[in-house]
Design an enzyme around this catalytic site. Structure first.
Site, mmCIF file in Angstrom:
data_model
loop_
_atom_site.group_PDB
_atom_site.id
_atom_site.type_symbol
_atom_site.label_atom_id
_atom_site.label_comp_id
_atom_site.label_asym_id
_atom_site.label_seq_id
_atom_site.Cartn_x
_atom_site.Cartn_y
_atom_site.Cartn_z
ATOM 1 N N ASP A 55 0.828 -1.215 0.000
ATOM 2 C CA ASP A 55 0.000 0.000 0.000
ATOM 3 C C ASP A 55 0.862 1.265 0.000
ATOM 4 O OD1 ASP A 55 -2.260 -1.468 -0.069
ATOM 5 O OD2 ASP A 55 -2.762 -1.238 2.064
ATOM 6 N N LYS A 56 1.897 1.250 0.841
ATOM 7 C CA LYS A 56 2.780 2.424 0.893
ATOM 8 C C LYS A 56 3.434 2.633 -0.477
ATOM 9 C CE LYS A 56 6.877 4.200 3.284
ATOM 10 N NZ LYS A 56 6.731 5.493 2.651
ATOM 11 N N ARG A 98 15.167 0.753 10.083
ATOM 12 C CA ARG A 98 15.679 2.114 10.267
ATOM 13 C C ARG A 98 16.420 2.232 11.593
ATOM 14 N NH1 ARG A 98 11.370 6.579 10.932
ATOM 15 N NH2 ARG A 98 10.396 5.514 9.194
ATOM 16 N N ARG A 105 24.816 2.373 14.161
ATOM 17 C CA ARG A 105 24.596 1.748 12.856
ATOM 18 C C ARG A 105 24.955 0.267 12.911
ATOM 19 N NH1 ARG A 105 26.801 6.819 11.485
ATOM 20 N NH2 ARG A 105 25.267 8.143 10.454
ATOM 21 N N ASN A 137 22.050 1.022 6.281
ATOM 22 C CA ASN A 137 23.088 0.965 7.317
ATOM 23 C C ASN A 137 23.110 -0.358 8.076
ATOM 24 O OD1 ASN A 137 24.586 3.391 7.367
ATOM 25 N ND2 ASN A 137 22.773 4.491 8.068
ATOM 26 N N ASP A 165 28.829 12.170 4.867
ATOM 27 C CA ASP A 165 29.620 12.728 5.983
ATOM 28 C C ASP A 165 30.509 13.860 5.462
ATOM 29 O OD1 ASP A 165 29.918 9.843 7.993
ATOM 30 O OD2 ASP A 165 29.151 9.855 5.968
ATOM 31 N N ARG A 168 28.555 16.951 4.996
ATOM 32 C CA ARG A 168 28.321 17.597 6.300
ATOM 33 C C ARG A 168 29.587 18.321 6.761
ATOM 34 N NH1 ARG A 168 25.300 12.144 8.310
ATOM 35 N NH2 ARG A 168 23.166 12.813 7.933
ATOM 36 N N HIS A 192 31.465 4.883 7.561
ATOM 37 C CA HIS A 192 30.356 5.839 7.666
ATOM 38 C C HIS A 192 29.766 5.611 9.046
ATOM 39 C CE1 HIS A 192 26.649 8.010 7.028
ATOM 40 N NE2 HIS A 192 25.931 6.923 7.183
HETATM 41 P P1 6V0 Z 1 12.286 3.405 6.325
HETATM 42 O O1 6V0 Z 1 11.534 4.674 6.098
HETATM 43 O O2 6V0 Z 1 11.869 2.499 7.437
HETATM 44 O O3 6V0 Z 1 12.286 2.609 4.932
HETATM 45 C C1 6V0 Z 1 12.757 1.311 4.782
HETATM 46 C C2 6V0 Z 1 11.876 0.658 3.743
HETATM 47 O O4 6V0 Z 1 12.389 -0.659 3.476
HETATM 48 C C3 6V0 Z 1 10.420 0.505 4.204
HETATM 49 O O5 6V0 Z 1 9.550 1.149 3.284
HETATM 50 C C4 6V0 Z 1 10.227 -1.002 4.236
HETATM 51 O O6 6V0 Z 1 8.898 -1.398 3.869
HETATM 52 C C5 6V0 Z 1 11.265 -1.458 3.212
HETATM 53 N N1 6V0 Z 1 11.588 -2.875 3.313
HETATM 54 C C6 6V0 Z 1 11.779 -3.613 4.427
HETATM 55 N N2 6V0 Z 1 12.007 -4.891 4.087
HETATM 56 C C7 6V0 Z 1 11.977 -4.964 2.742
HETATM 57 C C8 6V0 Z 1 12.158 -6.004 1.791
HETATM 58 N N3 6V0 Z 1 12.416 -7.264 2.181
HETATM 59 N N4 6V0 Z 1 12.054 -5.705 0.476
HETATM 60 C C9 6V0 Z 1 11.782 -4.446 0.084
HETATM 61 N N5 6V0 Z 1 11.607 -3.421 0.930
HETATM 62 C C10 6V0 Z 1 11.701 -3.683 2.240
HETATM 63 O O7 6V0 Z 1 13.834 3.716 6.565
HETATM 64 P P2 6V0 Z 1 14.667 4.920 5.943
HETATM 65 O O8 6V0 Z 1 14.238 5.087 4.528
HETATM 66 O O9 6V0 Z 1 14.634 6.073 6.858
HETATM 67 O O10 6V0 Z 1 16.156 4.326 5.987
HETATM 68 C C11 6V0 Z 1 16.531 3.257 5.124
HETATM 69 C C12 6V0 Z 1 17.958 2.821 5.397
HETATM 70 O O11 6V0 Z 1 18.852 3.837 4.975
HETATM 71 C C13 6V0 Z 1 18.283 2.560 6.866
HETATM 72 O O12 6V0 Z 1 19.088 1.416 6.975
HETATM 73 C C14 6V0 Z 1 19.051 3.807 7.277
HETATM 74 O O13 6V0 Z 1 19.878 3.597 8.394
HETATM 75 C C15 6V0 Z 1 19.825 4.049 6.006
HETATM 76 N N6 6V0 Z 1 20.427 5.378 5.846
HETATM 77 C C16 6V0 Z 1 21.662 5.431 5.309
HETATM 78 C C17 6V0 Z 1 22.312 6.644 5.110
HETATM 79 C C18 6V0 Z 1 23.703 6.663 4.546
HETATM 80 O O14 6V0 Z 1 24.353 7.726 4.500
HETATM 81 N N7 6V0 Z 1 24.215 5.547 4.080
HETATM 82 C C19 6V0 Z 1 21.666 7.849 5.454
HETATM 83 C C20 6V0 Z 1 20.401 7.793 5.940
HETATM 84 C C21 6V0 Z 1 19.696 6.541 6.217
#
Ligand code: 6V0
Length: 333
Positions: A55-56, A98, A105, A137, A165, A168, A192
C-alpha cells in the site's frame, strides 16, 4: 499525432536509443528522497521502486506520478517483486530496518543482513550488468554483504559511505569560514559512522591548502575548531534522527550526485565505500569495504586516489578497517 509528410510513423523511443533505468529498493524516507532527487535531476528514463509494503509503495508511486506535468518525462513503475528491476543500469538499495534514536549503525547489522539475503540475489539475477549502490546501514558492512551475495566484481558494488559525511564536513567548514561549501575540498573517510576519519591535513578552500594559508596569514591553526567540526559531523545523523526521526534530504542529494557521476560517466572523485584491501596498510585478506576517495564512471569504481595521510590519520583509518572487518567476520559469508 500524425507523422509529417515523407517521414516514418512515430515509433517508441526504445527503438532509437538505450534508456537509462534506475531501481530503488525500499520506498521509505530515504528511498523516496533518492527517487525524487533522481527524478528532478533528469538522470533516468525509468525509475522502478520495490518495497515489501504494497500500500505504501502504491501511494508513493501515485504521488510521484501525479507530478508528471511538472517534471521530465520518466516512466515510474513499482512492485513488490524484484522482476520490476529487470535490466536496471543502477540499483540503489535502501531497504532496511531504520536506525532508531540511540541505536548505533552497527546495531542494525543483523536485522539488515537477513533482508539482504532476500533482496540482493534476486536483484543481481534480474540485472546482471547493473551497478549496485548500497545505502542501508551499516553501509560499509552491507556493501561487503552485497558484494558477496551478488557475485559482482568489486568495481560495480559501491557503498554511499562517507559521501554524505563529507558533505556535512564541507558544510560545517564553509559555515565556519562563511564561504560556499562547493569551494571546500574536504574528505571524511573510513567507516560511515562513529569511527569515520576527518582528513584535516588536506582541507582546501578554493584550491588553497586551508591549514597552510591560515598559518601563512599568521592566524593560529584552530585545532579545537576543527575537532569540534569533526565531532559535529559524527554526531549529526544522531542529531537529525533525534529531532525528526530519520534523515532523508541530504542522503537524497548525496546519492543523486553519485548517480550522476556513475550514469553520466562524470569521473568525479567521491569518498565512497570500496573494497579497501591494500590501501593505507589495510592487510591482505581483510576484505573490508570502507570509504576512500574514488573516481566514479559508467563502469563503477574506476580507481581509488592514493591519499597523502599523516601517520595519525592512517592509523585511525586502519582502526576503522579493523572494526569493520570484525563485524564482517561475524556474518559467516
Ligand atoms: P524506512 O523509512 O523504514 O524505509 C525502509 C523501507 O524498506 C520501508 O519502506 C520497508 O517497507 C522497506 N523494506 C523492508 N524490508 C523490505 C524487503 N524485504 N524488500 C523491500 N523493501 C523492504 O527507513 P529509511 O528510509 O529512513 O532508511 C533506510 C535505510 O537507509 C536505513 O538502513 C538507514 O539507516 C539508512 N540510511 C543510510 C544513510 C547513509 O548515509 N548511508 C543515510 C540515511 C539513512
Amino acid at each position: 499525432f500524425r507523422p509529417v509528410a515523407d517521414s516514418c510513423p512515430l515509433t517508441p523511443t526504445t527503438t532509437h536509443r538505450r534508456l537509462t533505468k534506475v531501481s530503488v529498493i525500499g520506498a521509505g524516507n530515504v528511498g523516496m528522497a533518492i527517487a525524487q532527487t533522481i527524478l528532478t535531476q533528469n538522470l533516468a528514463d525509468e525509475i522502478a521502486l520495490l518495497d515489501a509494503n504494497r500500500d505504501k509503495l502504491r501511494g508513493e508511486t501515485l504521488d510521484l506520478q501525479h507530478a508528471a506535468a511538472f517534471l521530465p518525462r520518466v516512466r515510474i513503475v513499482s512492485a513488490t517483486d524484484a522482476a520490476i528491476t529487470k535490466n536496471s543500469d543502477l540499483v540503489v538499495i535502501t531497504a532496511g530496518a531504520r536506525q532508531v534514536s540511540g541505536e548505533t549503525r552497527l546495531d542494525l547489522l543483523h536485522r539488515n543482513v537477513a533482508l539482504y539475503r532476500k533482496i540482493v540475489p534476486a536483484v543481481a539475477e534480474n540485472s546482471p550488468e547493473a551497478l549496485l549502490l548500497v545505502v542501508s546501514n551499516p553501509v560499509d558492512v552491507l556493501t561487503y554483504v552485497a558484494w558477496r551475495l551478488s557475485g559482482f566484481p568489486a568495481s560495480r558494488v559501491i557503498g554511499s559511505g562517507t559521501n554524505l559525511d563529507s558533505s556535512r564536513f564541507r558544510f560545517l567548514i564553509a559555515d565556519h569560514l562563511q564561504v560556499n561549501a562547493q569551494d571546500i575540498q574536504a574528505y571524511m573517510v573510513g567507516e560511515h559512522g562513529d569511527s569515520s576519519v576527518a582528513i584535516c591535513s588536506s582541507i582546501s578552500v578554493g584550491g588553497m591548502p586551508a591549514l597552510k594559508s591560515l598559518r601563512d596569514n599568521h592566524q593560529s591553526f584552530d585545532e579545537a575548531a576543527l575537532e569540534g567540526i569533526r565531532l559535529a559531523v559524527v554526531g549529526s545523523a544522531y542529531e537529525v534522527i533525534g529531532l525528526k526521526g530519520y534523515t532523508s534530504w541530504a542522503i537524497g542529494y548525496s546519492v543523486a550526485s553519485l548517480a550522476t557521476s556513475l550514469l553520466r560517466d562524470q569521473r568525479r572523485v567521491h569518498p565512497v565505500s570500496v573494497l579497501a584491501v591494500g590501501f593505507h596498510g589495510i592487510s591482505d585478506g581483510h576484505e573490508v569495504f570502507l570509504s576512500l576517495p574514488a573516481c566514479l564512471g559508467r563502469d563503477g569504481i574506476l580507481g581509488v586516489a592514493e591519499m597523502d595521510l599523516t601517520e595519525a590519520e592512517a592509523a585511525q583509518l586502519r582502526r576503522s578497517a579493523k572494526t569493520l572487518w570484525e563485524n564482517c567476520q561475524l556474518l559467516g559469508l
